[in-house]
Scaffold this active site. Structure first.
Site, PDB file in Angstrom:
ATOM      1  N   CYS A  52     -12.335  -2.897   3.293  1.00 27.04           N
ATOM      2  CA  CYS A  52     -11.486  -3.453   4.341  1.00 27.04           C
ATOM      3  C   CYS A  52     -12.303  -3.590   5.629  1.00 27.04           C
ATOM      4  CB  CYS A  52     -10.308  -2.498   4.561  1.00 27.04           C
ATOM      5  SG  CYS A  52      -9.202  -2.906   5.911  1.00 27.04           S
ATOM      6  N   GLY A  53     -11.896  -4.479   6.488  1.00 26.58           N
ATOM      7  CA  GLY A  53     -12.543  -4.599   7.788  1.00 26.58           C
ATOM      8  C   GLY A  53     -12.454  -3.314   8.599  1.00 26.58           C
TER       9      GLY A  53
END
Length: 192
Positions: free
Chosen positions: A39-40
């Protein structure tokens, strides 16, 4: 388990699929985070580990972070529990417990997550987790006392967590207030 009155009433599963009774954490202030490896926001693992080390140094028996891997948001944690553990340790040096993968929303949501969302709804009263790395703060007596969105950096929560630990110390609800010297050794035994 709608009759639950405390975070400590639940038993999610650990990385091996065995029950992880939260009652064993009673008396600790706990930061709960739904995590993901792709995920970012994944670099927040570094901030979580820094926060964990800072507070464990000051309050060794009174604070814990627990990561709950979740694959519900963009399929960003597709690996096995073993893959997730390796990723967290190799890439971010994570030493806090990362439990077994679970759902945080929907019909299959883990009961502890359903309970936390009911106790502390999100923006506009929504009772769902919006994305990875949402954070819940649990008091030493098992109540949800804070909730933050994914954008909130873990390091920014240190003062809030310290205030919660100090409040519990004054109220006499911390585990260290009555656990004696064996509390940390017992905790380490549970986590290994």
């Amino acid at each position: 388990m709608s009759s639950a009155t405390s975070f400590y009433d639940f038993e999610p599963v650990d990385k091996k699929g065995s029950p992880y009774p939260l009652t064993s954490l009673k008396g600790k202030v706990v930061l709960v985070v739904n995590t993901a490896s792709k995920c970012g926001f994944t670099p927040q693992f570094q901030g979580l580990e820094t926060l964990y080390q800072n507070l464990k140094g000051k309050y060794p028996d009174d604070f814990l972070i627990i990561g709950f891997p979740c694959n519900q948001f963009g399929s960003q944690d597709p690996g096995s529990n073993d893959d997730i553990q390796s990723f967290c340790q190799l890439n971010y040096g994570v030493t806090f417990p990362v439990l077994g993968k679970l759902d945080v929303n929907g019909e299959q949501a883990a009961p502890v997550w359903t309970w936390m969302k009911e106790q502390q709804p999100g923006v506009l009263g929504l009772k769902r987790v919006k994305w990875n790395f949402e954070k819940f703060l649990i008091s030493a007596d098992g109540k949800v006392v804070g909730r933050w969105a994914s954008l909130t950096k873990p390091e920014s929560l240190e003062d809030t967590i310290v205030k919660e630990i100090e409040k519990a110390k004054k109220e006499g609800t911390l585990a260290s207030a009555g656990a004696g010297a064996g509390g940390e050794a017992a905790e380490q035994a549970k986590l290994s």
